[in-house]
Enzyme design. Structure first.
Site, mmCIF file in Angstrom:
data_model
loop_
_atom_site.group_PDB
_atom_site.id
_atom_site.type_symbol
_atom_site.label_atom_id
_atom_site.label_comp_id
_atom_site.label_asym_id
_atom_site.label_seq_id
_atom_site.Cartn_x
_atom_site.Cartn_y
_atom_site.Cartn_z
ATOM 1 N N ASP A 232 -6.938 -0.348 -8.795
ATOM 2 C CA ASP A 232 -6.042 0.710 -8.086
ATOM 3 C C ASP A 232 -4.614 0.499 -8.698
ATOM 4 O OD1 ASP A 232 -7.247 1.419 -5.675
ATOM 5 O OD2 ASP A 232 -6.864 -0.297 -4.683
ATOM 6 N N LYS B 156 -7.238 8.068 -10.973
ATOM 7 C CA LYS B 156 -7.493 9.161 -11.792
ATOM 8 C C LYS B 156 -9.129 9.770 -11.818
ATOM 9 C CE LYS B 156 -3.917 8.663 -15.198
ATOM 10 N NZ LYS B 156 -3.460 7.181 -15.976
ATOM 11 N N MET C 72 3.579 -0.772 3.383
ATOM 12 C CA MET C 72 3.411 0.737 3.453
ATOM 13 C C MET C 72 4.385 1.335 4.279
ATOM 14 S SD MET C 72 -0.760 1.077 2.856
ATOM 15 C CE MET C 72 -0.980 0.636 4.576
#
Length: 254
Positions: free
Chosen positions: A43, A65, A180
Protein backbone atom coordinates in the site's frame (compact mmCIF):
# COMPACT_ATOMS: atom_id res chain seq x y z
CA UNK A 1 22.79 -34.52 -9.94
CA UNK A 2 21.86 -31.08 -8.72
CA UNK A 3 21.30 -30.31 -5.08
CA UNK A 4 18.13 -28.37 -4.46
CA UNK A 5 18.19 -26.01 -1.53
CA UNK A 6 14.76 -25.90 0.04
CA UNK A 7 14.27 -22.52 1.63
CA UNK A 8 11.76 -22.08 4.38
CA UNK A 9 8.67 -20.40 3.11
CA UNK A 10 5.11 -19.85 4.04
CA UNK A 11 2.67 -21.04 1.39
CA UNK A 12 -0.06 -18.81 0.05
CA UNK A 13 -0.41 -15.20 1.04
CA UNK A 14 0.64 -13.39 4.19
CA UNK A 15 -1.41 -10.32 5.09
CA UNK A 16 1.20 -8.37 7.01
CA UNK A 17 0.47 -5.33 9.14
CA UNK A 18 3.47 -3.07 8.59
CA UNK A 19 2.72 -0.72 11.47
CA UNK A 20 2.35 3.07 11.45
CA UNK A 21 5.25 4.04 9.18
CA UNK A 22 8.53 3.76 11.07
CA UNK A 23 10.18 0.68 9.50
CA UNK A 24 11.33 -0.48 12.95
CA UNK A 25 7.70 -0.88 14.06
CA UNK A 26 6.91 -4.00 12.04
CA UNK A 27 6.73 -7.30 13.90
CA UNK A 28 9.58 -9.79 13.76
CA UNK A 29 7.28 -12.22 11.95
CA UNK A 30 6.28 -9.59 9.40
CA UNK A 31 9.91 -8.79 8.74
CA UNK A 32 10.79 -12.49 8.30
CA UNK A 33 7.94 -13.07 5.86
CA UNK A 34 9.01 -10.04 3.83
CA UNK A 35 12.52 -11.47 3.64
CA UNK A 36 11.13 -14.79 2.33
CA UNK A 37 8.76 -13.24 -0.22
CA UNK A 38 8.87 -13.59 -3.99
CA UNK A 39 6.22 -10.90 -4.48
CA UNK A 40 5.20 -8.00 -2.23
CA UNK A 41 2.03 -6.05 -2.95
CA UNK A 42 2.30 -2.86 -0.92
CA UNK A 43 0.00 0.00 0.00
CA UNK A 44 0.94 3.65 -0.28
CA UNK A 45 0.50 3.87 3.48
CA UNK A 46 2.84 1.90 5.69
CA UNK A 47 6.57 1.47 5.96
CA UNK A 48 7.84 2.10 2.42
CA UNK A 49 11.44 2.10 3.67
CA UNK A 50 11.19 -1.65 4.25
CA UNK A 51 10.74 -2.17 0.52
CA UNK A 52 14.11 -0.58 -0.24
CA UNK A 53 15.83 -3.27 1.84
CA UNK A 54 14.34 -6.21 -0.05
CA UNK A 55 16.65 -8.38 -2.20
CA UNK A 56 16.65 -7.40 -5.89
CA UNK A 57 14.80 -10.54 -7.04
CA UNK A 58 11.69 -9.63 -5.06
CA UNK A 59 8.93 -8.23 -7.24
CA UNK A 60 7.36 -5.19 -5.55
CA UNK A 61 3.93 -4.14 -6.81
CA UNK A 62 2.35 -0.84 -5.81
CA UNK A 63 -1.30 -1.60 -5.02
CA UNK A 64 -2.29 1.87 -6.21
CA UNK A 65 -0.93 1.13 -9.69
CA UNK A 66 -2.64 -2.21 -10.34
CA UNK A 67 -4.82 -1.69 -13.45
CA UNK A 68 -8.44 -2.34 -12.61
CA UNK A 69 -10.39 -1.61 -15.78
CA UNK A 70 -13.98 -2.61 -15.07
CA UNK A 71 -13.22 -3.99 -11.63
CA UNK A 72 -13.11 -2.13 -8.35
CA UNK A 73 -9.61 -1.37 -7.08
CA UNK A 74 -10.04 -3.87 -4.24
CA UNK A 75 -11.17 -6.64 -6.62
CA UNK A 76 -8.09 -6.03 -8.77
CA UNK A 77 -5.81 -6.29 -5.73
CA UNK A 78 -7.55 -9.53 -4.72
CA UNK A 79 -7.06 -10.90 -8.24
CA UNK A 80 -3.36 -10.01 -8.21
CA UNK A 81 -2.89 -11.77 -4.86
CA UNK A 82 -4.70 -14.86 -6.15
CA UNK A 83 -2.79 -14.95 -9.46
CA UNK A 84 0.65 -14.73 -7.88
CA UNK A 85 -0.19 -17.25 -5.15
CA UNK A 86 -1.48 -19.74 -7.76
CA UNK A 87 1.87 -19.48 -9.54
CA UNK A 88 3.38 -20.96 -6.38
CA UNK A 89 5.02 -17.75 -5.26
CA UNK A 90 5.39 -16.62 -1.66
CA UNK A 91 3.24 -13.49 -1.58
CA UNK A 92 3.16 -10.76 1.06
CA UNK A 93 0.41 -8.18 1.13
CA UNK A 94 2.05 -5.35 3.08
CA UNK A 95 -0.51 -3.07 4.68
CA UNK A 96 -0.22 -0.02 6.90
CA UNK A 97 -1.03 -0.43 10.59
CA UNK A 98 -2.95 -3.63 11.32
CA UNK A 99 -4.59 -5.56 8.46
CA UNK A 100 -7.97 -5.71 10.20
CA UNK A 101 -8.20 -2.09 11.42
CA UNK A 102 -9.92 -0.27 8.54
CA UNK A 103 -7.48 -2.01 6.19
CA UNK A 104 -9.90 -4.22 4.24
CA UNK A 105 -7.78 -7.20 5.29
CA UNK A 106 -10.77 -9.47 5.83
CA UNK A 107 -12.03 -8.82 2.29
CA UNK A 108 -8.66 -10.04 1.00
CA UNK A 109 -8.62 -13.03 3.37
CA UNK A 110 -12.12 -14.05 2.25
CA UNK A 111 -11.26 -13.73 -1.46
CA UNK A 112 -8.16 -15.90 -0.97
CA UNK A 113 -9.99 -18.49 1.15
CA UNK A 114 -12.67 -18.77 -1.54
CA UNK A 115 -9.89 -19.84 -3.95
CA UNK A 116 -8.45 -22.35 -1.46
CA UNK A 117 -5.31 -20.27 -0.92
CA UNK A 118 -3.83 -20.42 2.59
CA UNK A 119 -3.72 -17.08 4.38
CA UNK A 120 -1.43 -16.05 7.22
CA UNK A 121 -2.51 -12.90 9.04
CA UNK A 122 0.27 -11.03 10.82
CA UNK A 123 -0.99 -8.38 13.25
CA UNK A 124 0.50 -4.92 13.03
CA UNK A 125 0.84 -1.99 15.41
CA UNK A 126 -2.20 0.16 14.73
CA UNK A 127 -1.70 3.88 14.13
CA UNK A 128 -4.70 4.44 16.40
CA UNK A 129 -2.52 3.74 19.45
CA UNK A 130 1.04 4.25 18.24
CA UNK A 131 0.69 7.62 16.53
CA UNK A 132 -0.82 9.39 19.57
CA UNK A 133 1.91 7.72 21.65
CA UNK A 134 4.63 8.98 19.31
CA UNK A 135 3.27 12.51 19.85
CA UNK A 136 3.37 12.07 23.65
CA UNK A 137 -0.36 11.43 24.01
CA UNK A 138 -1.56 8.36 25.95
CA UNK A 139 -4.92 7.06 24.70
CA UNK A 140 -5.77 6.15 28.31
CA UNK A 141 -4.51 7.69 31.56
CA UNK A 142 -5.38 7.02 35.18
CA UNK A 143 -7.97 9.47 36.41
CA UNK A 144 -8.48 10.93 32.92
CA UNK A 145 -9.74 8.28 30.48
CA UNK A 146 -10.86 4.72 31.15
CA UNK A 147 -11.70 3.95 27.55
CA UNK A 148 -10.72 4.84 24.03
CA UNK A 149 -12.82 4.42 20.93
CA UNK A 150 -11.36 4.14 17.44
CA UNK A 151 -13.58 5.47 14.67
CA UNK A 152 -13.22 5.66 10.90
CA UNK A 153 -13.76 9.22 9.68
CA UNK A 154 -13.84 8.42 5.97
CA UNK A 155 -17.62 8.85 5.83
CA UNK A 156 -19.09 12.14 7.13
CA UNK A 157 -21.61 11.98 10.01
CA UNK A 158 -24.41 13.33 7.79
CA UNK A 159 -23.75 10.72 5.07
CA UNK A 160 -26.45 8.07 4.66
CA UNK A 161 -23.73 5.39 4.43
CA UNK A 162 -22.36 6.17 7.90
CA UNK A 163 -22.49 3.23 10.33
CA UNK A 164 -21.26 5.34 13.27
CA UNK A 165 -23.56 6.44 16.12
CA UNK A 166 -22.10 9.93 16.58
CA UNK A 167 -24.72 10.83 19.20
CA UNK A 168 -23.55 7.93 21.37
CA UNK A 169 -19.88 8.82 20.83
CA UNK A 170 -20.54 12.39 21.99
CA UNK A 171 -21.76 11.05 25.36
CA UNK A 172 -18.60 9.04 26.05
CA UNK A 173 -16.14 10.42 28.59
CA UNK A 174 -13.01 8.71 27.27
CA UNK A 175 -10.74 9.30 24.31
CA UNK A 176 -11.92 9.35 20.70
CA UNK A 177 -9.34 8.42 18.08
CA UNK A 178 -10.34 9.14 14.49
CA UNK A 179 -8.53 7.59 11.54
CA UNK A 180 -8.92 8.75 7.93
CA UNK A 181 -10.82 11.83 9.09
CA UNK A 182 -8.67 14.80 8.08
CA UNK A 183 -10.96 16.11 5.34
CA UNK A 184 -14.11 15.40 7.40
CA UNK A 185 -12.95 16.68 10.81
CA UNK A 186 -14.95 19.93 10.55
CA UNK A 187 -18.19 18.04 10.05
CA UNK A 188 -17.23 15.46 12.69
CA UNK A 189 -16.54 18.18 15.26
CA UNK A 190 -19.84 19.91 14.44
CA UNK A 191 -21.73 16.65 14.91
CA UNK A 192 -20.07 15.90 18.26
CA UNK A 193 -20.78 19.43 19.53
CA UNK A 194 -24.39 19.25 18.32
CA UNK A 195 -24.83 16.04 20.34
CA UNK A 196 -23.48 17.68 23.49
CA UNK A 197 -19.70 17.32 23.54
CA UNK A 198 -18.17 20.59 24.81
CA UNK A 199 -16.55 22.79 22.14
CA UNK A 200 -13.65 23.27 24.56
CA UNK A 201 -12.68 19.58 24.34
CA UNK A 202 -8.97 19.37 23.39
CA UNK A 203 -8.04 17.89 20.01
CA UNK A 204 -4.67 16.95 18.53
CA UNK A 205 -3.97 16.12 14.89
CA UNK A 206 -0.82 14.07 14.39
CA UNK A 207 0.35 13.91 10.78
CA UNK A 208 2.69 11.16 9.55
CA UNK A 209 3.22 9.93 13.10
CA UNK A 210 6.32 7.80 13.92
CA UNK A 211 8.10 9.04 10.77
CA UNK A 212 10.78 11.72 10.34
CA UNK A 213 8.13 14.13 9.06
CA UNK A 214 5.79 13.77 12.05
CA UNK A 215 4.06 16.94 13.19
CA UNK A 216 1.36 17.75 15.71
CA UNK A 217 -1.32 20.45 15.53
CA UNK A 218 -3.41 21.23 18.62
CA UNK A 219 -6.91 22.67 18.66
CA UNK A 220 -10.28 22.30 20.37
CA UNK A 221 -13.44 20.72 19.04
CA UNK A 222 -14.73 24.23 18.27
CA UNK A 223 -11.63 25.26 16.30
CA UNK A 224 -10.29 22.03 14.79
CA UNK A 225 -12.07 22.38 11.43
CA UNK A 226 -10.48 25.76 10.79
CA UNK A 227 -7.11 24.78 12.31
CA UNK A 228 -6.76 21.69 10.14
CA UNK A 229 -7.27 23.79 7.01
CA UNK A 230 -5.14 26.74 8.18
CA UNK A 231 -2.23 24.44 9.11
CA UNK A 232 -2.57 22.39 5.91
CA UNK A 233 -2.90 19.07 7.73
CA UNK A 234 -2.80 16.22 5.19
CA UNK A 235 -3.42 12.49 5.40
CA UNK A 236 -2.22 10.26 6.85
CA UNK A 237 -3.08 11.84 10.18
CA UNK A 238 -4.57 10.52 13.40
CA UNK A 239 -6.97 12.75 15.32
CA UNK A 240 -7.22 12.47 19.11
CA UNK A 241 -10.16 14.04 20.94
CA UNK A 242 -10.24 14.23 24.74
CA UNK A 243 -8.48 15.39 27.88
CA UNK A 244 -5.56 12.99 27.33
CA UNK A 245 -4.33 15.47 24.70
CA UNK A 246 -3.13 17.69 27.58
CA UNK A 247 -1.13 14.90 29.22
CA UNK A 248 2.57 14.58 28.47
CA UNK A 249 5.53 12.60 29.84
CA UNK A 250 6.92 15.76 31.48
CA UNK A 251 3.72 16.42 33.37
CA UNK A 252 3.57 15.02 36.90
CA UNK A 253 0.57 14.60 39.17
CA UNK A 254 0.28 17.44 41.65
Amino acid sequence: GTVSVERTRTPGVALVGGGPGDPDLITVRGRRLLAEADVVIADRLGPRDLLDELPPHVEVIDAAKIPYGRQMVQEAINEALIDHAKQGKAVVRLKGGDPYVFGRGMEEAQALAAEGIPVTVVPGISSSISVPGAAGIPVTHRGVAHEFTVVSGHVAPDDARSLVDWAALAQLTGTLVILMGVDKIGKIAEALISYGKPGSTPVALVQEGTTATQRRVDATLATVGERAVAEGVRPPAVIVIGDVVHESPERTQR
